[in-house]
Motif scaffolding. Sequence first.
Motif, short mmCIF file in Angstrom:
data_model
loop_
_atom_site.label_atom_id
_atom_site.label_comp_id
_atom_site.label_asym_id
_atom_site.label_seq_id
_atom_site.Cartn_x
_atom_site.Cartn_y
_atom_site.Cartn_z
N ASN A 1 -9.51 -5.90 -11.23
CA ASN A 1 -10.58 -5.77 -10.25
C ASN A 1 -10.92 -7.09 -9.58
OD1 ASN A 1 -10.90 -3.03 -10.71
ND2 ASN A 1 -12.22 -3.37 -12.49
N HIS A 2 -10.43 -8.24 -10.15
CA HIS A 2 -10.85 -9.51 -9.59
C HIS A 2 -9.94 -10.02 -8.48
CE1 HIS A 2 -7.98 -10.74 -12.84
NE2 HIS A 2 -7.59 -11.56 -11.89
N THR A 3 -9.00 -9.19 -8.02
CA THR A 3 -8.15 -9.63 -6.92
C THR A 3 -9.00 -9.93 -5.69
OG1 THR A 3 -6.29 -9.05 -5.50
CG2 THR A 3 -7.71 -7.26 -6.21
N GLU A 4 -8.64 -10.96 -4.98
CA GLU A 4 -9.42 -11.38 -3.82
C GLU A 4 -9.00 -10.66 -2.55
OE1 GLU A 4 -9.39 -15.60 -3.46
OE2 GLU A 4 -10.02 -15.96 -5.51
N LEU A 5 -7.79 -10.11 -2.53
CA LEU A 5 -7.33 -9.42 -1.34
C LEU A 5 -7.91 -8.01 -1.27
CD1 LEU A 5 -3.53 -10.27 -0.94
CD2 LEU A 5 -5.44 -11.16 0.36
N SER A 6 -8.35 -7.65 -0.11
CA SER A 6 -8.85 -6.29 0.09
C SER A 6 -7.89 -5.45 0.93
CB SER A 6 -10.22 -6.31 0.77
OG SER A 6 -10.12 -6.93 2.06
N GLU A 7 -6.93 -6.11 1.58
CA GLU A 7 -5.97 -5.38 2.40
C GLU A 7 -4.70 -6.19 2.58
OE1 GLU A 7 -7.98 -4.83 6.14
OE2 GLU A 7 -7.38 -6.80 6.89
N PHE A 8 -3.65 -5.50 2.96
CA PHE A 8 -2.38 -6.11 3.33
C PHE A 8 -2.10 -5.80 4.80
CE2 PHE A 8 -1.99 -5.48 -1.24
CZ PHE A 8 -1.44 -6.69 -1.67
N ILE A 9 -1.25 -6.61 5.40
CA ILE A 9 -0.84 -6.40 6.79
C ILE A 9 0.65 -6.04 6.80
CG2 ILE A 9 -0.67 -7.38 9.09
CD1 ILE A 9 -3.52 -7.09 8.09
N LEU A 10 0.96 -4.84 7.26
CA LEU A 10 2.35 -4.41 7.36
C LEU A 10 2.95 -4.96 8.65
CD1 LEU A 10 1.91 -0.68 6.26
CD2 LEU A 10 2.73 -2.58 4.86
N ALA B 1 -3.14 -3.07 9.32
CA ALA B 1 -3.74 -3.29 8.01
C ALA B 1 -3.69 -2.04 7.15
CB ALA B 1 -5.19 -3.76 8.17
N ILE B 2 -3.44 -2.25 5.86
CA ILE B 2 -3.52 -1.17 4.88
C ILE B 2 -4.32 -1.71 3.70
CG2 ILE B 2 -1.29 -1.83 3.86
CD1 ILE B 2 -0.88 1.14 3.15
N SER B 3 -5.24 -0.93 3.18
CA SER B 3 -6.09 -1.41 2.11
C SER B 3 -5.28 -1.68 0.84
CB SER B 3 -7.19 -0.38 1.81
OG SER B 3 -6.64 0.78 1.22
N TYR B 4 -5.87 -2.48 -0.04
CA TYR B 4 -5.21 -2.80 -1.31
C TYR B 4 -4.90 -1.52 -2.08
CZ TYR B 4 -4.52 -4.94 -5.92
OH TYR B 4 -4.01 -5.32 -7.14
N LYS B 5 -5.89 -0.64 -2.20
CA LYS B 5 -5.67 0.62 -2.92
C LYS B 5 -4.70 1.52 -2.16
CE LYS B 5 -10.12 0.73 -5.34
NZ LYS B 5 -11.38 1.48 -5.57
N GLY B 6 -4.77 1.46 -0.83
CA GLY B 6 -3.84 2.25 -0.03
C GLY B 6 -2.41 1.81 -0.23
N CYS B 7 -2.21 0.50 -0.34
CA CYS B 7 -0.87 -0.04 -0.58
C CYS B 7 -0.35 0.40 -1.94
CB CYS B 7 -0.92 -1.57 -0.49
SG CYS B 7 0.69 -2.38 -0.57
N ALA B 8 -1.22 0.32 -2.97
CA ALA B 8 -0.82 0.76 -4.31
C ALA B 8 -0.52 2.25 -4.34
CB ALA B 8 -1.92 0.42 -5.31
N THR B 9 -1.32 3.03 -3.63
CA THR B 9 -1.11 4.47 -3.58
C THR B 9 0.20 4.80 -2.88
OG1 THR B 9 -3.50 4.86 -3.51
CG2 THR B 9 -2.08 6.65 -2.76
N GLN B 10 0.47 4.09 -1.79
CA GLN B 10 1.72 4.32 -1.06
C GLN B 10 2.92 4.02 -1.94
OE1 GLN B 10 2.98 1.76 2.39
NE2 GLN B 10 2.47 3.59 3.58
#
Length: 307
Positions: free
Chosen positions: A3-12, A89-98
């Motif tokens: 939960n302590h990751t600082e990133l909230s999103e990734f950029i594809l 942009a894709i959210s951190y959780k969205g990236c993990a879900t994908q």
Amino acid sequence: MRNHTELSEFILLGIPQTQGLETLFFVLFSFIYLFTLIGNILILTAVVSSSALHTPMYFFLGLLSIYDMLFPSVTCPKMLSYLSGQSHAISYKGCATQLFFYHFLGSTEGCLYSVMAYDRFVAICQPLRYTLTMRPGVCVGLVLGAWTVGSLNASVLTYFTFRLTYCGPNQVGYFFCDIPAVLPLACDDGSLAQTVCSSIVNFMVLMFWSTVCVSYTRIGVAILRIRSAEGRKKAFSTCSAHLTAVLCSLGPVIIIYLQSTPNPLLGFVVQILNNYVSPMLNSLIYSLRNKEVKRSLRRVFLKVILS
């Protein structure tokens, strides 16, 4: 996941060297995606609507059609979104879900190909035992086993990828979140995760490929022993569509994950073939080469027209 990751999103970053061609690729991939959905819906309709197709072979084919609709749906809508000018942009959780669903559906479909190869092996090499061997309970058990393998595989891959801390660069040099593109962005040492993920993926691909090869080697030997040319032709026709679909689907995966020296451009091309073209080709392969499916679809169309 931490939960302590600082990133909230990734950029594809998308497909490289395609600047200025976004509209062209949007139209192209929209057509492929739409054709994939329509083609597999038609196959599923044919299987469900015809009692003659309520057999193990077509039960598995119907499931394959569902997977071929879901698999490109994991990555294509997001890609079409940013190709149309929306955010990359894709959210951190969205990236993990994908990443999870990409490997869940991919490995489950690989298991299904192995099951379909076994089904054809029993039908041709042990025809007198086919009804008993491939009874409904066994078919359901094989499918549940495929789902279990897919879930475990995707869970382990997702865990090892996102247990790391992502606190720096967030630009994914790919058109979707996959392990080789995400792991280099980790702030922690990702060597263990890379080794574990590569080993698991390589093992799964080799397992699928070897089981299909063993089944079809024995099928080929059995077909050659058939004395009549008509019998050999009929036996071969029941397997050719499935074998072609396996080659189209597992071939690109082998090229992607078993390269000794990764080639980024080749990886992009082959991944696109695997994600979008293969699911579309499967619907063509099974509809054009299968008389029972075409006959069922004609009855459905006639029923709709006459009603």
